[in-house]
Design an enzyme around this catalytic site. Structure first.
Site, PDB file in Angstrom:
ATOM      1  N   HIS A  77      -4.655  -5.502  -7.162  1.00 17.05           N
ATOM      2  CA  HIS A  77      -3.577  -5.753  -6.216  1.00 17.05           C
ATOM      3  C   HIS A  77      -4.089  -6.480  -4.982  1.00 17.05           C
ATOM      4  O   HIS A  77      -5.280  -6.451  -4.673  1.00 17.05           O
ATOM      5  CB  HIS A  77      -2.893  -4.448  -5.796  1.00 17.05           C
ATOM      6  CG  HIS A  77      -3.790  -3.511  -5.037  1.00 17.05           C
ATOM      7  ND1 HIS A  77      -4.813  -2.812  -5.630  1.00 17.05           N
ATOM      8  CD2 HIS A  77      -3.820  -3.172  -3.717  1.00 17.05           C
ATOM      9  CE1 HIS A  77      -5.431  -2.076  -4.731  1.00 17.05           C
ATOM     10  NE2 HIS A  77      -4.859  -2.280  -3.555  1.00 17.05           N
ATOM     11  N   ASP A  92      -3.148  -6.227  -0.914  1.00 17.67           N
ATOM     12  CA  ASP A  92      -2.540  -5.182  -0.103  1.00 17.67           C
ATOM     13  C   ASP A  92      -1.166  -5.573   0.437  1.00 17.67           C
ATOM     14  O   ASP A  92      -0.982  -6.645   1.016  1.00 17.67           O
ATOM     15  CB  ASP A  92      -3.446  -4.834   1.089  1.00 17.67           C
ATOM     16  CG  ASP A  92      -4.632  -3.960   0.696  1.00 17.67           C
ATOM     17  OD1 ASP A  92      -4.527  -3.225  -0.306  1.00 17.67           O
ATOM     18  OD2 ASP A  92      -5.663  -4.003   1.398  1.00 17.67           O
ATOM     19  N   HIS A 152      -8.033  -6.772  -5.264  1.00 15.15           N
ATOM     20  CA  HIS A 152      -9.121  -5.798  -5.385  1.00 15.15           C
ATOM     21  C   HIS A 152      -8.685  -4.611  -6.242  1.00 15.15           C
ATOM     22  O   HIS A 152      -7.498  -4.428  -6.538  1.00 15.15           O
ATOM     23  CB  HIS A 152      -9.634  -5.342  -4.019  1.00 15.15           C
ATOM     24  CG  HIS A 152      -8.590  -4.746  -3.132  1.00 15.15           C
ATOM     25  ND1 HIS A 152      -7.690  -5.511  -2.426  1.00 15.15           N
ATOM     26  CD2 HIS A 152      -8.284  -3.453  -2.812  1.00 15.15           C
ATOM     27  CE1 HIS A 152      -6.890  -4.740  -1.723  1.00 15.15           C
ATOM     28  NE2 HIS A 152      -7.228  -3.476  -1.948  1.00 15.15           N
ATOM     29  N   ARG A 200      -9.699   2.489   6.292  1.00 18.14           N
ATOM     30  CA  ARG A 200      -9.352   1.064   6.311  1.00 18.14           C
ATOM     31  C   ARG A 200      -8.440   0.754   7.484  1.00 18.14           C
ATOM     32  O   ARG A 200      -7.552   1.537   7.831  1.00 18.14           O
ATOM     33  CB  ARG A 200      -8.627   0.701   5.006  1.00 18.14           C
ATOM     34  CG  ARG A 200      -8.329  -0.786   4.840  1.00 18.14           C
ATOM     35  CD  ARG A 200      -7.459  -1.020   3.621  1.00 18.14           C
ATOM     36  NE  ARG A 200      -6.057  -0.683   3.894  1.00 18.14           N
ATOM     37  CZ  ARG A 200      -5.135  -0.463   2.957  1.00 18.14           C
ATOM     38  NH1 ARG A 200      -5.474  -0.491   1.681  1.00 18.14           N
ATOM     39  NH2 ARG A 200      -3.889  -0.186   3.290  1.00 18.14           N
TER      40      ARG A 200
END
Length: 310
Positions: free
Chosen positions: A109, A111, A265, A280
Site C-alpha cells: 500500500h 499510506d 510498502h 510513525r
C-alpha cells in the site's frame, strides 16, 4: 527513466554526509546524520535530495524520543494526524504501530490514499524489534511505471481509480471477534472516505510519473470490477517485482523515511507473537494531478484538512 529535477547541492557543504545504496532501484543508508541534535540547513538539504533520488532512506542508531522525531519530520513538511486514528497518548502527531500476536499490515500500500492530499512522506522509527522477522519492504512506483510497455503506459495514463478506507485486506486474516482487532477496525472506519485518483500521477518535485495503487484500491472508473481487478494485478506485478523493491531488517534506533508519492510498502507478519513497536509521523502532501493536469477529488467523507494541499 525520466531525469530527476533535483538541484545539485553545494559540493563543499556537508562533506561528512554520504549515501550508501541498498539496491540499484530503491533505498539508501544516509551516513553522518545525528537527528538527536538540530540539523544545519545543508544536512536538511542533503536528506531532502537523498529522499527524492532514492525514494526511501535509512538512518541507523538514532534512538530518538517523540519530540526529536517530530523535529526530524518537520524537515520534510508539516506533520499531520491520521484521518481516523488518534495520535499516541502524549504526542500531537505520532501514529503507533504496535503489533501483537504476529499482526502487521502485510499487504502492499501507499499510506492514506483514500484522501485526496495523502501524505508526502512518512518518518518511521524502530523502538522494539522482534528477534527475527518483522522487516519492511518498499517498492518504487516510478521505476515500475517506466518498466511498463508503452501500450500499458498509455492505458494507465488514462485510468482513474477509487480508493477507500473500508477495504478487505489484513483485517480479515485474523479472528475479527478478537477485541483488539475489532476495536482498531472500528476506529479505522469511524469516518468513511473515498477518493478518485489518477492511476498515474506526476510527481511535483521530480517530474516522474508514478503509479497510485495498493490495498486501498476499490475500482477503476468505467471498467467492470473483474476486469479492473485484473488490471490492478498487472500494474501491481510491475510495482512489486523483486528487483524493484528493497527489504529493511530493523534494529532498534533505526529510522526509515520514504517518499509516499513514489513508493508502496509492506510490513511482514513473520515474527510469531513477539512484540514489535514502531512509531510513525507523516507530513502533509499535495493533491495529485494526472498527466493531463486533472487533480484527484474527494467522493465521500468529511471535507477536512486531509483534502487540502496547503
Amino acid at each position: 527513466m525520466k531525469t530527476l529535477r533535483i538541484v545539485p547541492r553545494d559540493p563543499t557543504a556537508a562533506d561528512s554526509l554520504t549515501t550508501e545504496k541498498v539496491t540499484s532501484r530503491i533505498g539508501a543508508i544516509v551516513h553522518g546524520i545525528n537527528a538527536r541534535k538540530p540539523l544545519p540547513e545543508e544536512h536538511k538539504a542533503f536528506l531532502h535530495e537523498a529522499l527524492l533520488r532514492h525514494k526511501v532512506i535509512f538512518l541507523r542508531d538514532q534512538f530518538l524520543d517523540d519530540a526529536q522525531h517530530e523535529t526530524l519530520s518537520r524537515i520534510f513538511g508539516d506533520p499531520i494526524l491520521h484521518p481516523t486514528i488518534p495520535a499516541a497518548e502524549g504526542t500531537p502527531y505520532t501514529f503507533e504501530l504496535k503489533s501483537r500476536n504476529g499482526r502487521s499490515t502485510d499487504s502492499w500500500h501507499t499510506d492514506v490514499t483514500f484522501v485526496p492530499a495523502y501524505p508526502k512522506a512518512s518518518i518511521l522509527r524502530a523502538i522494539t524489534i522482534p528477534p527475527y522477522g518483522g522487516s519492511t519492504l518498499w517498492a518504487n512506483t516510478a521505476t515500475a511505471y517506466d518498466d511498463l510497455p508503452a501500450s500499458l503506459q498509455q492505458l494507465a495514463d488514462t485510468l482513474w481509480a477509487v480508493h477507500g478506507n473500508d477495504y478487505d485486506t489484513n483485517f480479515y486474516k485474523y479472528d475479527t471477534r478478537n477485541e483488539e482487532i475489532a476495536d482498531f477496525r472500528a476506529r479505522f472506519i469511524s469516518r468513511i472516505y473515498e477518493t478518485e485518483h489518477p492511476v498515474v500521477r506526476v510527481h511535483p518535485e521530480t517530474g516522474e510519473r508514478t503509479l497510485i495503487l495498493g490495498h486501498f484500491f476499490k475500482e477503476i472508473r468505467g471498467i467492470p470490477t473483474q476486469h479492473a481487478n485484473r488490471l490492478l494485478e498487472i500494474f501491481q506485478s510491475y510495482i512489486t517485482q523483486i528487483d524493484n523493491t528493497v527489504r529493511w531488517n530493523w534494529k532498534p534506533g533505526d529510522i526509515a523515511i520514504w517518499d509516499n508519492r513514489a513508493t508502496q510498502h509492506y510490513a511482514t507478519a513473520d515474527f510469531d507473537t513477539h512484540p514489535r513497536l514502531l512509531r510513525r509521523i507523516t507530513v502533509r502532501g499535495d493533491i495529485p494531478v494526472s498527466v493531463t493536469g486533472e487533480p484527484s477529488h474527494l467522493l465521500k467523507g468529511p471535507d477536512d484538512g486531509h483534502n487540502l494541499d496547503h
